[in-house]
Design an enzyme around this catalytic site. Structure first.
Site, PDB file in Angstrom:
ATOM      1  N   GLU A 196       0.814  -1.216   0.000  1.00  0.00           N
ATOM      2  CA  GLU A 196       0.000   0.000   0.000  1.00  0.00           C
ATOM      3  C   GLU A 196       0.849   1.268   0.000  1.00  0.00           C
ATOM      4  OE1 GLU A 196      -4.050  -1.206   2.233  1.00  0.00           O
ATOM      5  OE2 GLU A 196      -2.330  -1.021   3.576  1.00  0.00           O
ATOM      6  N   CYS A 241     -11.001   2.394   6.596  1.00  0.00           N
ATOM      7  CA  CYS A 241     -10.355   3.642   7.011  1.00  0.00           C
ATOM      8  C   CYS A 241     -10.725   4.811   6.112  1.00  0.00           C
ATOM      9  CB  CYS A 241      -8.843   3.462   7.046  1.00  0.00           C
ATOM     10  SG  CYS A 241      -8.134   2.794   5.526  1.00  0.00           S
TER      11      CYS A 241
END
Length: 636
Positions: A324, A407
Site C-alpha cells: 500500500e 479507514c
C-alpha cells in the site's frame, strides 16, 4: 484550557462559512447522507457493539478489523466538525451517545482498545508494529479535540487525556518503542495545543525521534511467539506482517513503517504511503513548535522527492498494492494503488508545510489533491468509496459502500466537514487566501477585525470576487496565484494591479468595503510525464485549471486503448451531466477498421488511421455512470 487550540497561525473552521456552488452540495451531502450512512455502517460492522461489550464487562465476541475502533473515532471527528458549523440536535444526540459509550468502555487505568479488552487483555503493547493500539489512540485524541472545540464539553477529551497519560507513563519507561502505524504523533501535538500540557508534545517528539533508532519493531518480527494478535481471525496477521517488514532474504526492513533510519536522515519517501503522510505531518507540527532546522530540512527534502519523483498527476500516492505504498523513483504505473487515505494525508501534511513556510507550492498541491486524488474517492451520491484510485481501468474497478478495512470512508467524511480549515490562514500578521472556495470569514489579524467574503466560479471558470472590509484599518492580504493560472489578472475597485506569475500577491490598504476581482484563465493543457516514467512513455494527460481529465468508455465509441494523439478543440459545460461538469471535446486518431474483418495481422502499409470525436470528463467523476474502461494517460 484553550478552546481555540489549533495551530498558532491557523483558523478554526467555525470561523469560516462555506457557500460555494461546487463544494457546498458535496459538503451538504456529506452532512446529510454520508455521516448518517457511516453511522449505520458502524452499527452493521459491529464497531459500536465492540464498545458495548467492553463497557458491559464481557469478553470475546469481537467483530471486524483489529483497529476498527478508529472508524468510530473518525466518525465522531467528522460529525464534530459538522456540529461546529451548525446546530443539529439529532446529530448532537447521536454523537453524545457514542461518546458516552466510549467513556464507559475505558478501563480504570485509562486503557481503551476493544480488541485487546475483549480478546487478549494480557497482550497489551506486545505487537506495536501491527496491532495499532497507538494508531487507534491517535484517532481517539483527534476526535476528542474536535469534539471539545465544537461543543465545549470535556467528556471525550477527558477520556483521551487519561489514555494519553497512560501511554506517556508506559512508553519511554516500561517500553522503548514506536507505533507501526503513525498517527498518534500528530494527535498528541493537537492535544498539547488544546490543553497546554507539555508532556504530550514531548511524547510526540519521543515517538518521532525514536523511529529508525530502536530495534523494538525488528525484535517483534523475530519473536512472533511473544506477540498479541495471534488470536485474531485465522491467526495470519503475524505472518502477514512479517511479509511486509522483511526483505526477500528474511531480514528486517523497516521501510514499510518509515523505520529504516531516523527521519532526519531519510532521503526518499518510502513504505506505506498513509503511514508516511501521517509521520511527515506530525514532524512538520513538531517543527512548527521547535523551529529545528535539521528537521525542517529533512521534511522539505522528503517533499521534494515525493513531488518530483513519486507522485501521480492527480496528487495520488503509492503505486504498490502489496504494501500500500511507495516503491522507487518514477514507478508510477497506471494501475495505481493510490489509497484515498494517502491523498487525505498529503493534504494534512501540505497544510502544515504551508503554515511552516508560507509557500504557495504547498497550497497548490492541496488544491490539486482536493479536486483529483481525494475527490475521486467518493461517489457523487456520497455512499460509495474508492479505497484505491487507479489512473486506468478496464471497467472492473468500482466504488464500494464499505470495506472490511474501512479507514477511507470516515477519513473522507472528516475532510469534507473540515474544508473550511484549508481556505484561509493567518500568518506573519497577514490574512492568506489559500483556496478559492466561495465563503465568508470574520477574523482578527493583530487585533484588527476583518470581514471577507469570496465568490468563486472554480473549478469550471477562473473568476473570483472577494469583498473586504476592516473599517478602514490596514491589513496585509495575500492571495494565492495558482500555478496553473495563465495570464492572471487582478483588480481592486476596478483598478488593475501587477500580478506575480505564481506564489502570493500581497495587497495592503485601508480596507473599507473594497472589491477584489481575480481572473485565472483556464486553458486545456496536454501534460507529458518525466521520461523516466515508463508507464506514461508516449502518452499525454489532459488538464484544465485544477482538474485532471480522463476518457471513459461511456462517452467514447471505440475501446479506449485505440485512441491516440488527442487534440482538444473546445470545452462545454454540461449542467445535466454528472451533476454539472465541463467536458473537453476534440478529436483523436483511431485505427481505420476497413479491411480488418477477416485478418488478424496486416502489413503496416495496408493499414490506416482516421480521426474521430473524443470526450474527456474530470477524473474525480469517473465510475458514476455505466461501468466501463477509463484512461487518464492517452497515447500521443
Amino acid at each position: 484550557m484553550n478552546q481555540q487550540g489549533g495551530r498558532a497561525d491557523g483558523m478554526w473552521l467555525s470561523d469560516v462559512e462555506i457557500d460555494d456552488e461546487f463544494w457546498t452540495p458535496r459538503r451538504e451531502r456529506n452532512r446529510d447522507v454520508t455521516i448518517d450512512y457511516q453511522y449505520e455502517q458502524l452499527e452493521e460492522s459491529g464497531t459500536l457493539e465492540n464498545f458495548r461489550r467492553v463497557a458491559a464487562g464481557k469478553s470475546g465476541g469481537f467483530q471486524g478489523m483489529w483497529f476498527q475502533d478508529s472508524d468510530a473515532y473518525k466518525w465522531i471527528e467528522g460529525a464534530s466538525y459538522v456540529l461546529a458549523q451548525r446546530d443539529d440536535p439529532v446529530l448532537a444526540e447521536r454523537v453524545d451517545e457514542v461518546v458516552s459509550l466510549i467513556a464507559e468502555a475505558q478501563g480504570e487505568d485509562g486503557y481503551l482498545n476493544t480488541y485487546f479488552s475483549l480478546v487478549e487483555p494480557e497482550s497489551r503493547w506486545t505487537n506495536l508494529h501491527m496491532m495499532h493500539e497507538l494508531y487507534c489512540a491517535g484517532h481517539l485524541i483527534e476526535a476528542a479535540v474536535a469534539h471539545y472545540r465544537a461543543t465545549g464539553t470535556e467528556t471525550l477529551l477527558d477520556v483521551a487525556i487519561d489514555f494519553a497519560d497512560l501511554i506517556d507513563d508506559v512508553f519511554g519507561d516500561e517500553i522503548q518503542g514506536v507505533p507501526g502505524h503513525e498517527e498518534i504523533e500528530l494527535a498528541l501535538v493537537k492535544l498539547y495545543r488544546v490543553t497546554g500540557t507539555r508532556r504530550y508534545l514531548d511524547l510526540a517528539a519521543y515517538f518521532i525521534d525514536l523511529r529508525g533508532k530502536d530495534d523494538r519493531l525488528a525484535w517483534e518480527i523475530d519473536n512472533p511467539e511473544t506477540l498479541g494478535g495471534a488470536e485474531y481471525g485465522d491467526g495470519s496477521i503475524i505472518p502477514d506482517a512479517r511479509s511486509v517488514f522483511t526483505r526477500e532474504d528474511g531480514t528486517y526492513d523497516g521501510r514499510y513503517a518509515q523505520a529504516h533510519k531516523p527521519l532526519r536522515e531519510q532521503e526518499t519517501v518510502d513504505g506505506h504511503s498513509v503511514r508516511a503522510m501521517y509521520l511527515y505531518a506530525a514532524a512538520t507540527d513538531l517543527a512548527l513548535e521547535t523551529g529545528e532546522d535539521e528537521l525542517i530540512e529533512a521534511i522539505e527534502r522528503l517533499w521534494t522527492n515525493m513531488t518530483t519523483k513519486r507522485m501521480y498527476v492527480t496528487g495520488g500516492l503509492g503505486p504498490e498494492a502489496a504494501h500500500e505504498g511507495f516503491t522507487t523513483d518514477y514507478d508510477l504505473r497506471n494501475d495505481a494503488y493510490a489509497e484515498t487515505c494517502a491523498a487525505i494525508g498529503s493534504i494534512f501534511w501540505n497544510q502544515r508545510l504551508f503554515e511552516l513556510t508560507g509557500e504557495a507550492k504547498y497550497a497548490d498541491l492541496i488544491e490539486r489533491t482536493l479536486y483529483n486524488g481525494f475527490l475521486a474517492g467518493i461517489s457523487l451520491d456520497g455512499t460509495a468509496f474508492f479505497y484505491e484510485n487507479p489512473l486506468e481501468s478496464d471497467g472492473d474497478h468500482h466504488r464500494k459502500g464499505w470495506f472490511d478495512c474501512a479507514c477511507c470512508p470516515p477519513n473522507a467524511a472528516r475532510l469534507f466537514a473540515s474544508l473550511g480549515d484549508y481556505v484561509y490562514s493567518r500568518r506573519e500578521s497577514a490574512l492568506y487566501v489559500n483556496q478559492y472556495v466561495g465563503s465568508t470569514v470574520t477574523t482578527t489579524v493583530d487585533g484588527t477585525t476583518i470581514d471577507l467574503s469570496q465568490d468563486s466560479a472554480l473549478p469550471w471558470s477562473g473568476e473570483v470576487t472577494i469583498d473586504v472590509d476592516a473599517d478602514g484599518a490596514s491589513v496585509p492580504l495575500r492571495l494565492r496565484i495558482p500555478a496553473w493560472a495563465e495570464s492572471p489578472t487582478v483588480t481592486v475597485n476596478g483598478e488593475t494591479v501587477d500580478v506575480p506569475t505564481d506564489g502570493y500577491l500581497e495587497l495592503e490598504r485601508a480596507w473599507t468595503d473594497d472589491r477584489i476581482e481575480l481572473t485565472f484563465e483556464q486553458t486545456v493543457t496536454q501534460l507529458k510525464a518525466h521520461p523516466a516514467v515508463k508507464a506514461d512513455a508516449g502518452r499525454v494527460a489532459l488538464k484544465r485549471g485544477p482538474l485532471v481529465y480522463c476518457l471513459e468508455a461511456v462517452d467514447n465509441d471505440r475501446p479506449l486503448h485505440q485512441y491516440e494523439d488527442p487534440s482538444p478543440v473546445s470545452t462545454e459545460h454540461r449542467p445535466e451531466l454528472l451533476e454539472g461538469v465541463t467536458v473537453i471535446e476534440g478529436a483523436a486518431s483511431v485505427p481505420d477498421r476497413d479491411g480488418w474483418d477477416d485478418d488478424l495481422y496486416r502489413p503496416v502499409s495496408e493499414t490506416a488511421r482516421e480521426r474521430i470525436d473524443v470526450t474527456a470528463v474530470p477524473y474525480y467523476a469517473w465510475d458514476n455512470r455505466a461501468p466501463g474502461a477509463m484512461r487518464v494517460w492517452i497515447r500521443s
